[in-house]
Design an enzyme around this catalytic site. Structure first.
Site, PDB file in Angstrom:
ATOM      1  N   ARG A 101      -0.290   6.839   7.419  1.00 10.72           N
ATOM      2  CA  ARG A 101       0.158   6.396   6.218  1.00 10.72           C
ATOM      3  C   ARG A 101      -0.954   8.300   5.786  1.00 10.72           C
ATOM      4  O   ARG A 101      -0.492   8.281   4.670  1.00 10.72           O
ATOM      5  CB  ARG A 101      -0.779   5.527   5.517  1.00 10.72           C
ATOM      6  CG  ARG A 101      -0.202   4.195   5.694  1.00 10.72           C
ATOM      7  CD  ARG A 101      -0.817   2.998   4.720  1.00 10.72           C
ATOM      8  NE  ARG A 101      -0.849   2.023   4.963  1.00 10.72           N
ATOM      9  CZ  ARG A 101       0.095   0.984   4.492  1.00 10.72           C
ATOM     10  NH1 ARG A 101       1.145   1.512   3.666  1.00 10.72           N
ATOM     11  NH2 ARG A 101       0.311  -0.391   4.733  1.00 10.72           N
TER      12      ARG A 101
ATOM     13  N   GLU B  22       7.409   2.626  -5.883  1.00  6.07           N
ATOM     14  CA  GLU B  22       8.119   1.553  -4.846  1.00  6.07           C
ATOM     15  C   GLU B  22       7.911   3.111  -3.696  1.00  6.07           C
ATOM     16  O   GLU B  22       8.525   4.314  -4.975  1.00  6.07           O
ATOM     17  CB  GLU B  22       9.071   0.740  -4.016  1.00  6.07           C
ATOM     18  CG  GLU B  22       9.267  -0.278  -2.819  1.00  6.07           C
ATOM     19  CD  GLU B  22       8.067  -0.764  -2.614  1.00  6.07           C
ATOM     20  OE1 GLU B  22       6.950  -0.419  -2.378  1.00  6.07           O
ATOM     21  OE2 GLU B  22       8.516  -2.086  -2.482  1.00  6.07           O
TER      22      GLU B  22
ATOM     23  N   ASP C  83       3.764   3.318   6.527  1.00  2.00           N
ATOM     24  CA  ASP C  83       3.066   2.799   7.833  1.00  2.00           C
ATOM     25  C   ASP C  83       3.529   2.296   9.239  1.00  2.00           C
ATOM     26  O   ASP C  83       5.085   2.213   8.698  1.00  2.00           O
ATOM     27  CB  ASP C  83       2.085   1.894   7.339  1.00  2.00           C
ATOM     28  CG  ASP C  83       1.846   0.302   7.216  1.00  2.00           C
ATOM     29  OD1 ASP C  83       3.175   0.666   6.634  1.00  2.00           O
ATOM     30  OD2 ASP C  83       1.915   0.249   7.848  1.00  2.00           O
TER      31      ASP C  83
ATOM     32  N   PHE D  34      13.403   4.672  10.902  1.00  2.00           N
ATOM     33  CA  PHE D  34      11.886   4.260  10.416  1.00  2.00           C
ATOM     34  C   PHE D  34      11.248   5.064   9.637  1.00  2.00           C
ATOM     35  O   PHE D  34      10.676   6.275  11.035  1.00  2.00           O
ATOM     36  CB  PHE D  34      11.542   2.994  11.470  1.00  2.00           C
ATOM     37  CG  PHE D  34      10.249   2.293  10.795  1.00  2.00           C
ATOM     38  CD1 PHE D  34      10.645   1.041   9.762  1.00  2.00           C
ATOM     39  CD2 PHE D  34       9.096   3.080  10.674  1.00  2.00           C
ATOM     40  CE1 PHE D  34       9.594   0.787   9.093  1.00  2.00           C
ATOM     41  CE2 PHE D  34       7.840   2.221  10.238  1.00  2.00           C
ATOM     42  CZ  PHE D  34       7.701   0.683   9.298  1.00  2.00           C
ATOM     43  N   VAL D  35      11.073   6.056   8.891  1.00  2.00           N
ATOM     44  CA  VAL D  35       9.717   7.196   8.262  1.00  2.00           C
ATOM     45  C   VAL D  35       8.440   6.034   8.110  1.00  2.00           C
ATOM     46  O   VAL D  35       8.327   5.046   8.064  1.00  2.00           O
ATOM     47  CB  VAL D  35      10.400   7.310   7.418  1.00  2.00           C
ATOM     48  CG1 VAL D  35      12.020   8.097   7.572  1.00  2.00           C
ATOM     49  CG2 VAL D  35      10.672   6.886   5.875  1.00  2.00           C
TER      50      VAL D  35
ATOM     51  N   ASP E 259      14.999  -0.717   1.005  1.00  2.00           N
ATOM     52  CA  ASP E 259      15.559  -0.753   2.318  1.00  2.00           C
ATOM     53  C   ASP E 259      16.351  -2.008   2.188  1.00  2.00           C
ATOM     54  O   ASP E 259      17.119  -1.348   2.255  1.00  2.00           O
ATOM     55  CB  ASP E 259      14.403  -1.090   3.853  1.00  2.00           C
ATOM     56  CG  ASP E 259      15.371  -1.513   4.895  1.00  2.00           C
ATOM     57  OD1 ASP E 259      15.828  -0.712   5.249  1.00  2.00           O
ATOM     58  OD2 ASP E 259      14.117  -1.651   5.683  1.00  2.00           O
TER      59      ASP E 259
ATOM     60  N   LYS F 264      17.465   3.569   1.954  1.00  2.00           N
ATOM     61  CA  LYS F 264      18.249   3.708   2.575  1.00  2.00           C
ATOM     62  C   LYS F 264      18.933   2.983   2.201  1.00  2.00           C
ATOM     63  O   LYS F 264      19.645   1.783   2.037  1.00  2.00           O
ATOM     64  CB  LYS F 264      17.580   3.032   4.013  1.00  2.00           C
ATOM     65  CG  LYS F 264      16.677   4.096   4.711  1.00  2.00           C
ATOM     66  CD  LYS F 264      16.189   3.253   6.064  1.00  2.00           C
ATOM     67  CE  LYS F 264      14.827   3.249   6.649  1.00  2.00           C
ATOM     68  NZ  LYS F 264      13.695   2.176   7.427  1.00  2.00           N
TER      69      LYS F 264
ATOM     70  N   LYS G 131       0.688  -1.240   0.075  1.00  2.00           N
ATOM     71  CA  LYS G 131      -0.318  -0.104   0.335  1.00  2.00           C
ATOM     72  C   LYS G 131       0.932   1.302   0.085  1.00  2.00           C
ATOM     73  O   LYS G 131       0.978   2.443  -0.652  1.00  2.00           O
ATOM     74  CB  LYS G 131      -1.074   0.266   1.453  1.00  2.00           C
ATOM     75  CG  LYS G 131      -1.933  -1.028   1.495  1.00  2.00           C
ATOM     76  CD  LYS G 131      -2.648  -1.275   2.563  1.00  2.00           C
ATOM     77  CE  LYS G 131      -2.903  -2.384   2.957  1.00  2.00           C
ATOM     78  NZ  LYS G 131      -3.480  -2.724   4.591  1.00  2.00           N
ATOM     79  N   GLY G 132       2.305   0.922   0.376  1.00  2.00           N
ATOM     80  CA  GLY G 132       2.571   2.130   0.505  1.00  2.00           C
ATOM     81  C   GLY G 132       3.365   3.258  -0.204  1.00  2.00           C
ATOM     82  O   GLY G 132       3.676   4.413   0.030  1.00  2.00           O
TER      83      GLY G 132
END
Ligand code: 5GP
Length: 152
Positions: A142, A76, A136, A129-130, A80, A108, A20-21
């Protein structure tokens, strides 16, 4: 980035967004793209809950249409360790697109476990962690209209 992608693929362009990101990034990206673009979505899960990766990727929603002979750009949210994208690129390449490239809003680099190719990168960030702007933490945040770090 939208214009760079458009320049590389002035005619046929098929965007595959990873849910979903990536949904907010996708919607901003394609609104900056002149000309014709078709869209499809897939969903994978790589993080069960929390902020550490298991390295395990599950395909939760597959594409609606074929990629055969098309210029495909995967969109995307963040790369990471690179495990999710490596998996996605492998399964999409097997569907015979003419070209396959990847666009990520964030990267990252210090966290990379596999050397995955990402042609378009918005921003490189440090190992934090963002959340927000589609990203999310346990399905929350979100909706934030900016990118932030949970807990400072
Ligand atoms: P990778 O497989 O490259 O380790 O992880 C990719 C996926 O992990 C991303 O698509 C995203 O869903 C999640 N992820 C990695 N880093 C972050 C982060 O800082 N914040 C959020 N919300 N998700 C992340």
């Amino acid at each position: 980035m939208a214009l760079e992608i458009r320049d590389d693929f002035p005619d046929d362009l098929h965007v595959v967004a990873v849910l979903k990101g990536a949904f907010i990034f996708l919607s901003d990206l394609i609104r900056h793209m002149p000309g014709q673009v078709s869209l499809d979505f897939m969903a994978v899960s790589s993080y069960a809950k929390g902020t550490t990766t298991s390295g395990e990727v599950r395909l939760q929603k597959d594409l609606d249409t074929t990629l055969d002979g098309r210029n495909v750009v995967i969109v995307e949210d963040i790369v990471d360790t690179g495990l999710t994208l490596t998996y996605l690129q492998e399964i999409l390449r097997a569907r015979n697109p003419r070209t396959l490239r990847t666009a990520c809003l964030l990267s990252k680099p210090s966290r990379r476990k596999v050397n995955v190719k990402v042609e378009y990168i918005g921003f490189e960030i440090e190992d934090r962690f963002v959340v927000g702007y589609g990203l999310d933490y346990a399905e929350q945040y979100r909706n934030l209209p900016y990118i932030s770090v949970v807990g400072g």
